[in-house]
Design a protein around this motif. Structure first.
Motif, short mmCIF file in Angstrom:
data_model
loop_
_atom_site.label_atom_id
_atom_site.label_comp_id
_atom_site.label_asym_id
_atom_site.label_seq_id
_atom_site.Cartn_x
_atom_site.Cartn_y
_atom_site.Cartn_z
N HIS A 6 -39.80 36.75 2.13
CA HIS A 6 -38.76 36.39 1.22
C HIS A 6 -37.63 37.41 1.29
CE1 HIS A 6 -37.44 34.18 -2.27
NE2 HIS A 6 -36.87 35.29 -3.08
N ASP A 15 -32.98 31.61 -5.70
CA ASP A 15 -33.59 32.89 -6.52
C ASP A 15 -32.82 32.92 -7.66
OD1 ASP A 15 -35.64 33.73 -5.01
OD2 ASP A 15 -34.67 35.74 -4.72
N LYS A 18 -34.29 30.04 -9.99
CA LYS A 18 -35.51 30.52 -10.31
C LYS A 18 -35.57 31.62 -11.28
CE LYS A 18 -37.59 31.75 -6.65
NZ LYS A 18 -37.88 32.79 -5.72
N ASP A 40 -47.95 35.71 -11.64
CA ASP A 40 -47.38 35.22 -10.48
C ASP A 40 -48.16 34.98 -9.05
OD1 ASP A 40 -45.05 35.35 -8.37
OD2 ASP A 40 -43.95 36.86 -9.80
N THR A 41 -47.86 33.88 -8.80
CA THR A 41 -48.87 33.27 -7.63
C THR A 41 -48.48 33.83 -6.33
OG1 THR A 41 -47.69 31.26 -7.49
CG2 THR A 41 -49.60 31.20 -8.73
N ALA A 43 -46.11 36.35 -4.96
CA ALA A 43 -45.26 37.38 -5.80
C ALA A 43 -44.27 38.06 -4.81
CB ALA A 43 -46.06 38.45 -6.38
N TYR A 48 -36.07 44.13 -3.28
CA TYR A 48 -35.26 43.71 -2.00
C TYR A 48 -33.95 44.83 -1.77
CZ TYR A 48 -38.86 40.15 -2.22
OH TYR A 48 -40.01 39.34 -2.38
N GLY A 99 -37.23 40.99 -7.32
CA GLY A 99 -38.12 39.78 -7.20
C GLY A 99 -38.79 39.35 -8.43
N PRO A 101 -42.01 39.33 -9.67
CA PRO A 101 -42.64 40.39 -10.51
C PRO A 101 -41.84 41.71 -10.78
CG PRO A 101 -43.24 40.44 -8.04
CD PRO A 101 -42.17 39.36 -8.26
N GLU A 118 -50.50 38.03 -3.72
CA GLU A 118 -49.65 38.03 -2.50
C GLU A 118 -50.69 38.18 -1.14
OE1 GLU A 118 -46.28 37.29 -1.65
OE2 GLU A 118 -47.15 37.67 0.27
N ASP A 123 -45.83 42.60 2.88
CA ASP A 123 -45.15 42.53 1.58
C ASP A 123 -46.32 42.92 0.53
OD1 ASP A 123 -42.91 41.53 2.38
OD2 ASP A 123 -43.18 39.48 1.96
N ILE A 142 -54.92 38.10 -2.40
CA ILE A 142 -55.71 36.74 -2.11
C ILE A 142 -55.03 35.82 -2.35
CG2 ILE A 142 -57.91 38.13 -3.07
CD1 ILE A 142 -57.44 36.56 -5.76
N ALA A 144 -53.35 32.51 -3.75
CA ALA A 144 -52.57 32.17 -4.92
C ALA A 144 -53.68 31.30 -5.78
CB ALA A 144 -51.47 31.34 -4.70
N PRO A 165 -44.42 28.75 -4.07
CA PRO A 165 -45.02 28.85 -2.69
C PRO A 165 -43.88 29.11 -1.56
CG PRO A 165 -45.63 26.80 -3.62
CD PRO A 165 -44.87 27.64 -4.79
C1 LIG Z 1 -41.05 32.32 -1.96
S1 LIG Z 1 -41.90 33.70 -1.65
C2 LIG Z 1 -42.09 34.62 -3.34
C3 LIG Z 1 -40.91 34.97 -3.95
C4 LIG Z 1 -41.16 35.65 -5.32
N1 LIG Z 1 -41.89 34.85 -6.17
C5 LIG Z 1 -39.72 36.07 -5.92
O1 LIG Z 1 -38.98 35.26 -6.75
O2 LIG Z 1 -39.31 37.09 -5.68
C6 LIG Z 1 -43.51 33.23 -1.28
C7 LIG Z 1 -44.48 34.38 -0.84
O3 LIG Z 1 -45.87 33.70 -1.01
C8 LIG Z 1 -46.49 34.39 -0.02
N2 LIG Z 1 -47.39 33.33 0.28
C9 LIG Z 1 -47.49 32.44 0.97
N3 LIG Z 1 -48.98 31.87 1.08
C10 LIG Z 1 -49.56 32.29 0.01
C11 LIG Z 1 -50.71 32.08 -0.51
N4 LIG Z 1 -51.61 30.93 0.06
N5 LIG Z 1 -51.25 32.83 -1.56
C12 LIG Z 1 -50.48 33.82 -2.03
N6 LIG Z 1 -49.13 34.28 -1.51
C13 LIG Z 1 -48.87 33.49 -0.38
C14 LIG Z 1 -45.70 34.77 0.75
O4 LIG Z 1 -46.02 35.75 1.81
C15 LIG Z 1 -44.33 35.11 0.21
O5 LIG Z 1 -44.15 36.45 -0.09
#
Ligand SMILES: C[S@@+](CC[C@H](N)C(=O)[O-])C[C@H]1O[C@@H](n2cnc3c(N)ncnc32)[C@H](O)[C@@H]1O
Length: 293
Positions: A6, A15, A18, A40-41, A43, A48, A99, A101, A118, A123, A142, A144, A165
């Protein structure tokens, strides 16, 4: 296969949308004293630096937050969101972008819980380090949707679940729908905010249909596209599907997007004449109830 970072995209127009929606929902939930849970699934890293090599390489934030961070907003949600960004950059230079979180951490009270998952090996520790001293926090490396099974429902009976995602794999759309069903079964009182990109219009509509097809009631669609469909530059816009939105959210977003759209569009769409068919001032954004209560 986790190639998405990200840090290349932080502060872009997606962003902005969102996090504007996130801030507005959290502000509403914070009106009550009772503790809440923010989950936050996907995160990301949490904070940044816009001077980083990644940010500078794409410069996406230049077409997003950089265009509006010092703007004096009239609508309360936009003003609240921009205040968070300026508090994070007290030197008067736009150096950092929060971000999702981190935004939650800046807004929530000590009695509220923050949960996040995450997967990325770089990250995750960056994210974890920012929450080292906060009580009522659970950050897991783990998947999401495994996180839904392991961490929902939380003790607090109210809250926000943000699902964001990267959509790198086609299966992420179907995984999300299955995950949402699981999460909603466990924590039906929560507000859910699901981010989606607008790249191919047909794919967007199919995804929306699948979310509506869950049968979950009370769904609101908020979408903002600074570029016209099929502009040929990848993502032309993005949206948020909100389940159990605060009753005030639709009107707040209409007011905020009326103010925001011209700020983010005039430089992005400078080859289009106002009023052109695909991208007239009237269809840059939409706020529509998909499913009633
Ligand atoms: C769009 S970014 C998140 C940005 C964050 N939500 C924000 O708004 O600041 C997506 C994140 O999901 C992580 N990611 C990808 N697949 C994932 C999964 N199956 N479970 C958890 N995290 C995952 C990626 O590593 C990445 O950091």
């Amino acid at each position: 296969m986790l190639s998405y970072r990200h840090s290349y995209h932080a502060g872009n127009h997606a962003d902005v949308l969102k996090h504007l929606v996130q801030v507005t929902i959290l502000d509403y939930l914070l009106q009550k004293d009772k503790p809440l849970c923010y989950h936050d699934t996907h995160a990301g890293a949490g904070l940044y630096s816009l001077n980083s090599e990644h940010s500078q390489k794409t410069a996406e934030y230049q077409q997003g937050i950089a265009l509006l961070w010092q703007y004096q907003a009239t609508s309360a949600p936009l003003a609240r969101y921009l205040q968070l960004i300026s508090d994070l950059n007290p030197e008067g230079e736009l150096a950092f972008y929060p971000g999702s979180p981190k935004i939650a951490a800046l807004m929530l009270r000590p009695q509220d819980t923050i949960q996040a998952t995450e997967l990325h090996p770089t990250d995750f520790p960056m994210l974890q380090s920012q929450f080292a001293r906060r009580r009522y926090t659970r950050i897991e490396n783990i998947d999401a949707y495994a996180g839904f099974k392991a961490m929902l429902p939380p003790l607090a009976k109210r809250g926000l679940v943000l699902i964001d995602p990267p959509y790198e794999l086609k299966t992420e759309y179907t995984d999300l729908v299955a995950g949402l069903n699981e999460a909603y079964r466990r924590f039906p009182q929560a507000t859910y905010a699901i981010w989606y990109p607008v790249i191919e219009r047909d794919a967007v509509e199919a995804f929306i249909k699948a979310i509506v097809g869950t049968g979950i009631k009370n769904q609101l669609r908020i979408e903002f596209c600074p570029l016209p469909d099929k502009a040929g530059f990848g993502m032309s816009g993005s949206g948020m599907l909100v389940i159990n939105p605060p009753y005030t959210l639709a009107q707040q977003m209409r007011d905020a997007l009326t103010e925001l759209a011209p700020l983010l569009c005039h430089t992005q769409d400078n080859n289009k004449q106002p009023g052109s068919h695909e991208h007239s001032a009237g269809n840059l954004w939409q706020v529509s109830q998909l499913v009633g209560e």
